[in-house]
Design a protein around this motif. Structure first.
Motif, short mmCIF file in Angstrom:
data_model
loop_
_atom_site.label_atom_id
_atom_site.label_comp_id
_atom_site.label_asym_id
_atom_site.label_seq_id
_atom_site.Cartn_x
_atom_site.Cartn_y
_atom_site.Cartn_z
N GLU A 1 -6.53 8.88 7.29
CA GLU A 1 -7.71 8.24 6.70
C GLU A 1 -7.35 7.28 5.55
N ILE A 2 -6.56 7.75 4.60
CA ILE A 2 -6.28 6.90 3.45
C ILE A 2 -5.51 5.64 3.87
N PRO A 3 -4.40 5.78 4.63
CA PRO A 3 -3.69 4.54 4.99
C PRO A 3 -4.51 3.59 5.86
N HIS B 1 -10.69 10.95 -13.76
CA HIS B 1 -12.14 11.03 -13.55
C HIS B 1 -12.49 10.65 -12.12
N LEU B 2 -12.06 11.51 -11.20
CA LEU B 2 -12.26 11.19 -9.79
C LEU B 2 -13.60 11.75 -9.29
N THR B 3 -13.64 13.00 -8.84
CA THR B 3 -14.92 13.49 -8.33
C THR B 3 -15.49 14.59 -9.22
N ALA C 1 -4.59 11.09 -9.69
CA ALA C 1 -4.86 12.53 -9.60
C ALA C 1 -6.33 12.87 -9.84
N GLY C 2 -6.69 14.01 -9.33
CA GLY C 2 -8.04 14.50 -9.57
C GLY C 2 -7.97 15.90 -10.17
N PHE C 3 -8.56 16.08 -11.36
CA PHE C 3 -8.82 17.44 -11.82
C PHE C 3 -10.35 17.50 -11.80
N ILE D 1 0.88 -1.19 0.00
CA ILE D 1 0.00 0.00 0.00
C ILE D 1 0.91 1.23 0.00
N ILE D 2 0.69 2.12 -0.96
CA ILE D 2 1.48 3.37 -1.01
C ILE D 2 0.50 4.54 -0.96
N THR D 3 0.72 5.44 -0.01
CA THR D 3 -0.26 6.54 0.15
C THR D 3 0.44 7.91 0.19
N ASP E 1 1.29 5.89 -13.28
CA ASP E 1 1.50 5.31 -14.61
C ASP E 1 2.84 4.57 -14.69
N LYS E 2 3.83 5.10 -13.99
CA LYS E 2 5.14 4.41 -13.99
C LYS E 2 5.01 3.04 -13.30
N LEU E 3 4.34 3.05 -12.15
CA LEU E 3 4.22 1.79 -11.41
C LEU E 3 3.36 0.77 -12.14
N ALA E 4 2.37 1.25 -12.87
CA ALA E 4 1.51 0.31 -13.62
C ALA E 4 2.35 -0.48 -14.62
N LEU F 1 -1.65 -1.26 -4.06
CA LEU F 1 -2.63 -0.17 -4.11
C LEU F 1 -1.85 1.12 -4.03
N PHE F 2 -1.96 1.93 -5.06
CA PHE F 2 -1.23 3.19 -5.07
C PHE F 2 -2.21 4.36 -5.03
N THR F 3 -2.01 5.26 -4.08
CA THR F 3 -2.78 6.51 -4.05
C THR F 3 -1.78 7.65 -4.17
N GLY F 4 -1.94 8.46 -5.20
CA GLY F 4 -1.00 9.56 -5.39
C GLY F 4 -1.14 10.13 -6.80
N SER F 5 -0.05 10.70 -7.28
CA SER F 5 -0.11 11.41 -8.56
C SER F 5 -0.20 10.44 -9.74
N SER F 6 -0.74 10.92 -10.84
CA SER F 6 -0.85 10.07 -12.04
C SER F 6 0.53 9.75 -12.62
N MET G 1 11.43 2.62 -2.75
CA MET G 1 10.15 1.91 -2.73
C MET G 1 9.92 1.19 -4.06
N ASN G 2 10.29 1.87 -5.11
CA ASN G 2 10.17 1.27 -6.45
C ASN G 2 11.01 -0.02 -6.53
N LYS G 3 12.22 0.04 -5.94
CA LYS G 3 13.10 -1.14 -5.94
C LYS G 3 12.47 -2.27 -5.13
N LEU H 1 3.19 -1.29 4.25
CA LEU H 1 2.59 0.04 4.08
C LEU H 1 3.67 1.09 3.99
N LYS H 2 3.54 1.97 2.97
CA LYS H 2 4.46 3.10 2.85
C LYS H 2 3.64 4.38 2.71
N VAL H 3 3.84 5.27 3.67
CA VAL H 3 3.13 6.55 3.67
C VAL H 3 4.16 7.63 3.33
N ASP H 4 3.74 8.68 2.64
CA ASP H 4 4.68 9.76 2.32
C ASP H 4 5.45 10.18 3.59
N SER H 5 6.78 10.27 3.48
CA SER H 5 7.61 10.52 4.66
C SER H 5 7.25 11.80 5.41
N1 LIG Z 1 -7.48 9.43 -5.98
C1 LIG Z 1 -7.32 9.59 -4.68
O1 LIG Z 1 -8.05 9.02 -3.88
C2 LIG Z 1 -6.24 10.49 -4.17
C3 LIG Z 1 -6.16 10.75 -2.80
C4 LIG Z 1 -5.16 11.61 -2.36
C5 LIG Z 1 -4.26 12.18 -3.25
N2 LIG Z 1 -4.36 11.91 -4.56
C6 LIG Z 1 -3.44 12.51 -5.52
O2 LIG Z 1 -2.12 12.48 -4.97
C7 LIG Z 1 -1.35 13.58 -5.48
C8 LIG Z 1 -0.67 14.30 -4.34
O3 LIG Z 1 0.07 13.45 -3.55
P1 LIG Z 1 1.66 13.33 -3.66
O4 LIG Z 1 2.23 14.57 -4.19
O5 LIG Z 1 2.13 12.82 -2.33
O6 LIG Z 1 1.78 12.17 -4.76
P2 LIG Z 1 3.07 11.34 -5.23
O7 LIG Z 1 2.64 10.51 -6.37
O8 LIG Z 1 4.25 12.22 -5.39
O9 LIG Z 1 3.41 10.40 -3.98
C9 LIG Z 1 2.51 9.42 -3.49
C10 LIG Z 1 3.28 8.35 -2.77
O10 LIG Z 1 4.08 7.62 -3.71
C11 LIG Z 1 5.42 7.53 -3.26
N3 LIG Z 1 6.26 7.40 -4.46
C12 LIG Z 1 6.77 8.37 -5.24
N4 LIG Z 1 7.47 7.84 -6.26
C13 LIG Z 1 7.40 6.49 -6.13
C14 LIG Z 1 7.92 5.37 -6.86
N5 LIG Z 1 8.64 5.53 -7.98
N6 LIG Z 1 7.64 4.12 -6.42
C15 LIG Z 1 6.90 3.93 -5.33
N7 LIG Z 1 6.39 4.94 -4.59
C16 LIG Z 1 6.63 6.21 -4.97
C17 LIG Z 1 5.60 8.80 -2.45
O11 LIG Z 1 6.70 8.68 -1.59
C18 LIG Z 1 4.27 8.88 -1.73
O12 LIG Z 1 4.23 8.04 -0.60
C19 LIG Z 1 -2.33 14.45 -6.23
O13 LIG Z 1 -2.21 14.21 -7.60
C20 LIG Z 1 -3.70 13.96 -5.72
O14 LIG Z 1 -4.76 14.19 -6.62
C21 LIG Z 1 -5.33 11.05 -5.04
#
Ligand SMILES: NC(=O)c1ccc[n+]([C@@H]2O[C@H](COP(=O)([O-])OP(=O)(O)OC[C@H]3O[C@@H](n4cnc5c(N)ncnc54)[C@H](O)[C@@H]3O)[C@@H](O)[C@H]2O)c1
Length: 551
Positions: free
Chosen positions: A207-209, A465-467, A299-301, A198-200, A284-287, A275-280, A262-264, A225-229
């Protein structure tokens, strides 16, 4: 001294008796799970965050220093695992078989155990002292108003209540279909993936983690579990709380690492599901790296459309302000673009939005630091938008003044920039206008009746296409917009909003087979389990059965 003795005794008795101790108000004040005091963390008294692997809390030779987003002091030291240190995590995951820690045919008592853990953890979070601790800790690392932080703690508590008692085993409910002959029956089961990751991100540190972690555990997986540092201290403390509530310490590993490490780990541990929550960008790289074995909350726009029926302007203006600027716009569901029917331009909507935005202040964190964009980057983006013909600043557009937010973070006034709808659709503008700025920033545009197809066109071209929100009580208008869009969490009606991810409704993107969800039983089952069909065929054979001819 007495308190220390009591504390030691409590730890020795945990987890079995933690609930009883906490139920007694005498002990509510000592927070035996916590290793930090949220209010005392500072440059002179920095907090430390550890890793958890194979049931043991560990440090690291490398400490990552986190700066206090409000004053730049080095206030948290995170033991970060380096690329050379991932082996214990790889080993730990490899100990979990593909069929998981439990499944309907293996250790079903764990479903009940996790139901009990959820009840206890929910109760703990309902205690004012514990809730206040997490609210303040969240505020320290992801500055937002107390109410916004409290919303996060409250949703987490309610989620845990929802999965108390037998509700965990109900998640794994199976079904059966009669077969073709006596003794044959097919059964569909929800099966775990086993070793998972799980990456958040930083914006919802609790809440998310918690929601994803518990979902993973409920269905029988072993997650790391890995949460943003920047914010991992919150989840480190929550894991300690979960242990006090009876969660076995080996069930979850917790790693602090940078993205590269984390990628390694992902490539070496080869988890069955991530499960990855974060930027697109990272999603996309992890996919690709994980060959598709991933579910995404990216991401959400997020858009809001105000329909032609103008009603309750005060209310709609307030919801717009909350959607765009609460948590300084750092919700993945934040309102990024507002499509306003021209009827609304004739109302007091924009001036009210301006007034509401002006009420926000740093003192109570109703506006605050932006953790992933600098001030310069946000203003530069705004200036690029202003080069589009017809665009203008509606309000904001300036850096916050008189603060000590360090320059690695951003600090701007809540900002709205108007861009004409015709310009938005032009190929050379579209990408710029629809870029997600994760801060207190939104684009506003206006459309006339005959321009609704242009609005729908703009939605069609978006990649995330989030909210979404369709603010109208005109049923035909709602039908038109909902029928021609895809966002996973869409609010419809006069009270529609873009933000709000309570535990009682699905939250997640749509229109993408990789899309995950969070919160509800459907989200947990979709993300954290797969379908397995067992076809019982036990006989008896028909009387006088003979070997048939080959077919
Ligand atoms: N869809 C959702 O439910 C949701 C919820 C919250 C935030 N977001 C999105 O998250 C973004 C903001 O968060 P952010 O800036 O922390 O996102 P981010 O993608 O930079 O980081 C998210 C997590 O991924 C980790 N990470 C970064 N590179 C990685 C890699 N190569 N391999 C594995 N892990 C890696 C980070 O350390 C962090 O824990 C925004 O785009 C926002 O829309 C989406």
């Amino acid at each position: 001294m007495y308190r220390l003795k009591v504390y030691r005794e409590m730890r020795a008795r945990a987890p079995q008796t933690a609930f009883k101790w906490f139920a007694s108000s005498r002990f509510v004040h000592s927070l035996p799970f916590a290793t930090v005091n949220a209010e005392e963390i500072s440059g002179s008294k920095p907090a430390e965050v550890q890793n958890l692997v194979q049931g043991k809390w560990t440090g690291s030779s490398k400490w990552n220093t986190i700066l206090d987003p409000l004053n730049g002091e080095s206030f948290i030291k995170v033991a970060e695992v380096e690329e050379t240190g991932i082996q214990p995590f790889v080993e730990s995951l490899s100990k979990c078989p593909k069929h998981g820690l439990h499944n309907p045919f293996k250790a079903p008592e764990r479903y009940l155990m996790l139901g009990d853990v959820s009840v206890k953890a929910a109760h703990m979070l309902s205690l004012p002292k514990v809730s206040d601790f997490f609210c303040k800790l969240i505020q320290r690392v992801a500055p937002k108003s107390y109410q916004q932080a409290h919303g996060e703690v409250y949703v987490t508590q309610k989620f845990l209540e929802n999965f108390g008692g037998d509700q965990v085993r109900f998640l794994a409910r199976s079904f059966a279909v009669p077969g073709n002959h006596l003794g044959q029956q097919s059964h569909g089961f929800r099966w775990p993936y086993g070793p998972t990751v799980i990456i958040t991100p930083f914006n919802f540190p609790l809440e998310i983690p918690v929601l994803q972690l518990m979902g993973a555990l409920y269905m029988g997986n072993k997650p790391v579990l890995k949460v943003d540092s920047k914010v991992c201290i919150v989840m480190e403390q929550m894991l300690r709380l979960l242990h006090e509530c009876g969660l076995p310490v080996e069930d979850v590993d917790f790693i602090n690492a940078d993205g590269k490490t984390m990628n390694k780990l992902l490539l070496e541990a080869n988890p069955r599901m991530t499960l990855f929550t974060g930027s697109s960008r990272v999603a996309d790289k992890l996919a690709v790296d994980l060959k598709g074995r991933i579910k995404l909350e990216d991401a959400g726009f997020d858009w809001k459309i105000l329909g032609p029926d103008v009603q309750e302007v005060d209310y709609v203006a307030w919801v717009c302000d909350q959607d765009a600027y609460a948590c300084s716009g750092q919700k993945c569901s934040a309102q990024s673009i507002l499509f306003m029917h021209e009827n609304w331009s004739r109302s007091s909507l924009l001036s009210q939005m301006n007034e509401l935005a002006a009420r926000r202040k740093l003192d109570d964190l109703t506006v605050g630091p932006v953790l992933t964009f600098t001030t310069e980057a946000m203003l530069e983006h705004m200036n690029k938008l202003l080069q589009i013909p017809g665009s203008k600043v509606l309000f904001g557009g300036e850096a916050l003044q008189d603060h000590s937010i360090p320059s690695i973070y951003g600090a701007i006034k809540p900002t709205a920039v108007f861009v004409p709808i015709e310009e938005i659709l032009k190929d050379n503008n579209y990408e710029l206008v629809t870029r997600e700025i994760f801060g207190p920033f939104q684009v506003v545009t206006e459309y006339k009746d005959h321009q609704l197809p242009m609005v729908l066109d703009a939605l069609e071209k978006m990649h995330a296409h989030l909210t979404a929100a369709v603010v109208s009580n005109d049923v035909l208008f709602l039908q038109e917009v909902i029928g021609k869009s895809v966002n996973g969490t869409t609010y419809a009606g006069l009270r529609a909003r873009t933000t709000g991810a309570p535990q009682n409704h699905w939250f997640g993107p749509s229109g993408d087979p990789r899309g995950a969800g969070i919160g509800t039983p459907e989200a947990i089952k979709l993300v954290w389990s797969c379908h397995r069909e067992i076809i019982y065929d036990i006989g008896p054979l028909p009387q006088n059965w003979e070997t048939p001819a080959s077919t």
